[in-house]
Design an enzyme around this catalytic site. Sequence first.
Site, mmCIF file in Angstrom:
data_model
loop_
_atom_site.group_PDB
_atom_site.id
_atom_site.type_symbol
_atom_site.label_atom_id
_atom_site.label_comp_id
_atom_site.label_asym_id
_atom_site.label_seq_id
_atom_site.Cartn_x
_atom_site.Cartn_y
_atom_site.Cartn_z
ATOM 1 N N HIS A 279 0.748 -1.137 0.055
ATOM 2 C CA HIS A 279 -0.046 -0.290 -0.093
ATOM 3 C C HIS A 279 1.409 1.262 0.264
ATOM 4 O O HIS A 279 1.632 1.328 0.514
ATOM 5 C CB HIS A 279 -0.872 0.280 1.476
ATOM 6 C CG HIS A 279 -2.096 1.183 1.164
ATOM 7 N ND1 HIS A 279 -1.891 2.261 1.173
ATOM 8 C CD2 HIS A 279 -3.142 0.941 0.050
ATOM 9 C CE1 HIS A 279 -3.010 2.914 1.174
ATOM 10 N NE2 HIS A 279 -4.162 2.296 0.701
ATOM 11 N N GLU B 146 -7.916 -5.668 -0.923
ATOM 12 C CA GLU B 146 -8.547 -6.583 -1.399
ATOM 13 C C GLU B 146 -8.219 -7.640 -0.931
ATOM 14 O O GLU B 146 -8.710 -8.192 -1.747
ATOM 15 C CB GLU B 146 -7.247 -5.890 -2.865
ATOM 16 C CG GLU B 146 -7.076 -4.619 -3.244
ATOM 17 C CD GLU B 146 -8.739 -3.628 -4.133
ATOM 18 O OE1 GLU B 146 -9.483 -4.411 -3.267
ATOM 19 O OE2 GLU B 146 -9.410 -3.254 -4.957
HETATM 20 N N1 ACO Z 1 4.241 -7.900 -5.198
HETATM 21 C C1 ACO Z 1 4.968 -7.425 -5.454
HETATM 22 N N2 ACO Z 1 5.924 -6.602 -4.575
HETATM 23 C C2 ACO Z 1 5.769 -5.297 -4.630
HETATM 24 C C3 ACO Z 1 4.551 -5.129 -4.129
HETATM 25 C C4 ACO Z 1 3.417 -6.813 -4.608
HETATM 26 N N3 ACO Z 1 2.244 -6.416 -3.719
HETATM 27 N N4 ACO Z 1 3.822 -4.019 -3.595
HETATM 28 C C5 ACO Z 1 5.204 -3.557 -3.437
HETATM 29 N N5 ACO Z 1 6.057 -4.217 -3.309
HETATM 30 C C6 ACO Z 1 7.269 -3.510 -3.972
HETATM 31 C C7 ACO Z 1 7.441 -2.732 -5.225
HETATM 32 O O1 ACO Z 1 7.767 -3.789 -6.898
HETATM 33 C C8 ACO Z 1 8.527 -2.042 -5.257
HETATM 34 O O2 ACO Z 1 10.613 -2.569 -4.932
HETATM 35 P P1 ACO Z 1 11.283 -2.196 -6.160
HETATM 36 O O3 ACO Z 1 11.834 -0.965 -5.212
HETATM 37 O O4 ACO Z 1 12.951 -2.888 -5.981
HETATM 38 O O5 ACO Z 1 10.576 -1.790 -8.199
HETATM 39 C C9 ACO Z 1 8.270 -1.750 -3.934
HETATM 40 O O6 ACO Z 1 7.585 -2.927 -3.643
HETATM 41 C C10 ACO Z 1 7.987 -0.593 -3.239
HETATM 42 O O7 ACO Z 1 7.076 -0.451 -4.574
HETATM 43 P P2 ACO Z 1 5.932 1.477 -4.659
HETATM 44 O O8 ACO Z 1 5.512 0.693 -6.690
HETATM 45 O O9 ACO Z 1 6.618 2.659 -4.660
HETATM 46 O O10 ACO Z 1 5.545 0.908 -3.814
HETATM 47 P P3 ACO Z 1 3.667 1.930 -4.278
HETATM 48 O O11 ACO Z 1 4.003 2.651 -2.546
HETATM 49 O O12 ACO Z 1 3.747 3.254 -5.484
HETATM 50 O O13 ACO Z 1 2.408 0.971 -4.384
HETATM 51 C C11 ACO Z 1 0.890 -0.610 -4.536
HETATM 52 C C12 ACO Z 1 1.477 0.746 -3.831
HETATM 53 C C13 ACO Z 1 0.472 0.130 -6.082
HETATM 54 C C14 ACO Z 1 -0.404 -1.029 -4.191
HETATM 55 C C15 ACO Z 1 0.858 -1.729 -4.609
HETATM 56 O O14 ACO Z 1 1.278 -2.038 -3.315
HETATM 57 C C16 ACO Z 1 1.096 -2.478 -5.469
HETATM 58 O O15 ACO Z 1 1.195 -3.241 -6.550
HETATM 59 N N6 ACO Z 1 -0.346 -4.059 -4.972
HETATM 60 C C17 ACO Z 1 -1.105 -4.537 -5.287
HETATM 61 C C18 ACO Z 1 -1.837 -3.953 -6.068
HETATM 62 C C19 ACO Z 1 -2.586 -4.344 -5.061
HETATM 63 O O16 ACO Z 1 -2.826 -4.445 -4.184
HETATM 64 N N7 ACO Z 1 -2.919 -3.417 -5.125
HETATM 65 C C20 ACO Z 1 -4.687 -2.600 -4.473
HETATM 66 C C21 ACO Z 1 -4.542 -1.283 -3.154
HETATM 67 S S1 ACO Z 1 -5.289 -1.548 -2.403
HETATM 68 C C22 ACO Z 1 -6.589 -0.300 -2.914
HETATM 69 O O17 ACO Z 1 -6.259 0.634 -3.646
HETATM 70 C C23 ACO Z 1 -7.378 0.145 -2.616
#
Ligand code: ACO
Length: 360
Positions: free
Chosen positions: A243, A302
């Site tokens: 998140h 989710e």
């Molecule tokens: N699985 C694997 N790796 C992840 C995940 C995940 N679910 N979430 C974050 N990471 C990793 C990223 O790849 C990144 O790694 P890197 O730095 O080596 O590239 C690191 O963690 C940080 O990720 P960011 O993209 O900076 O995190 P951000 O704050 O933008 O992401 C997000 C938030 C988009 C929700 C992300 O965690 C994600 O894609 N989750 C999966 C999709 C999901 O569950 N979405 C629902 C969110 S809740 C809502 O909106 C209602």
Amino acid sequence: MNSGLEDVIAAHTVLSDVDGKNGRLIVRGTSLDALVATSRYEDVLALLFDGFFPPQADLRAALGAARVAVFEHVAAADPALVALPPVDGLRALLARLGDGEGLSTALQLIAGPAVFAPALLRLKAGQAPLPPDPNLSHAADILRMLHGTLPSPQQTAALDRYLVTVADHGLNASTFAARVVASTKAGLTSSVLAALSALKGPLHGGAPGPVLDMLDGVGAPANARAWLEAALDNGDRLMGFGHRVYRVRDPRADALKGAVRLLAGSGAIDPKRLALAESVEAAALAILRERKPDRALDTNVEFYTALLLEALGFPRDAFTCVFAMGRVGGWIAHAREQAETGRLIRPMSVYVGPRPQEAA
Ligand code: ACO
């Protein structure tokens, strides 16, 4: 410059506070735990709308009447519209509601997803859409319009809990989109359409369908680790985890896990499905900790949404529509709050392209 605008404060709001460090959500002074224990969706709407619209003696009745009023637009669902993914069909039908700033527009926009999504799903299945029953609660009527039978008290309570849980959540991407449009004074329908378009993406409200695809892919608890490792090796993200704001467990995950357990207690969820989800969750958390030790990645809203909505009989391609049924309350309150500031949202960009003499 933060391309994701992280840490940028773009609004003052009285609506909700997302405390990412401590894993707490407060909606207008009430914590999520207290809210889900005592409130129905109509109560949370009254809370969110307080001060932005004239108070209603009977919001439940007003919302019931709005459901009846918007049902006339279901007639516009032609075969091409029905063939669209449900969230796109929902967006097309919502676009038929006129723009406005008042309570009647607001209530029709709340009623829209609740009425249009079940109607579209029935049409897709070759069944006639069912008109709303204004005497039922919003949650009970949604389930009745979907299935054609009155839901059990447990099913109604579970959907109510879901709608309450997702009703508002700070300045998330869809709410921000709603506020940007509201700041131009385009009107509430335009704000809600922008928000819905932002919500449908898999990084925001489109994740729970893929959560179920993940559970199906894993198949049995013993396969969880290998399947998840392979997905990450493939560069995929694990849906339902991580998140932008929460650095600990998303409090909404537990609110919904509670609802899932309630449903399981009443026999509405196969205990094997729940056991599979719990082992996938445990394996995913362990692997994410190993692979991203400096980034706290925990379960988000989710993950249990997926199990809950599956148990309530919503098809997985319609989960984002159900999210919209709840979040639309927050979008509208934020749109009103933004419009009241009278300030256009207009950030700056830094031009990094060529200057005319370099381009020549
Ligand atoms: N699985 C694997 N790796 C992840 C995940 C995940 N679910 N979430 C974050 N990471 C990793 C990223 O790849 C990144 O790694 P890197 O730095 O080596 O590239 C690191 O963690 C940080 O990720 P960011 O993209 O900076 O995190 P951000 O704050 O933008 O992401 C997000 C938030 C988009 C929700 C992300 O965690 C994600 O894609 N989750 C999966 C999709 C999901 O569950 N979405 C629902 C969110 S809740 C809502 O909106 C209602």
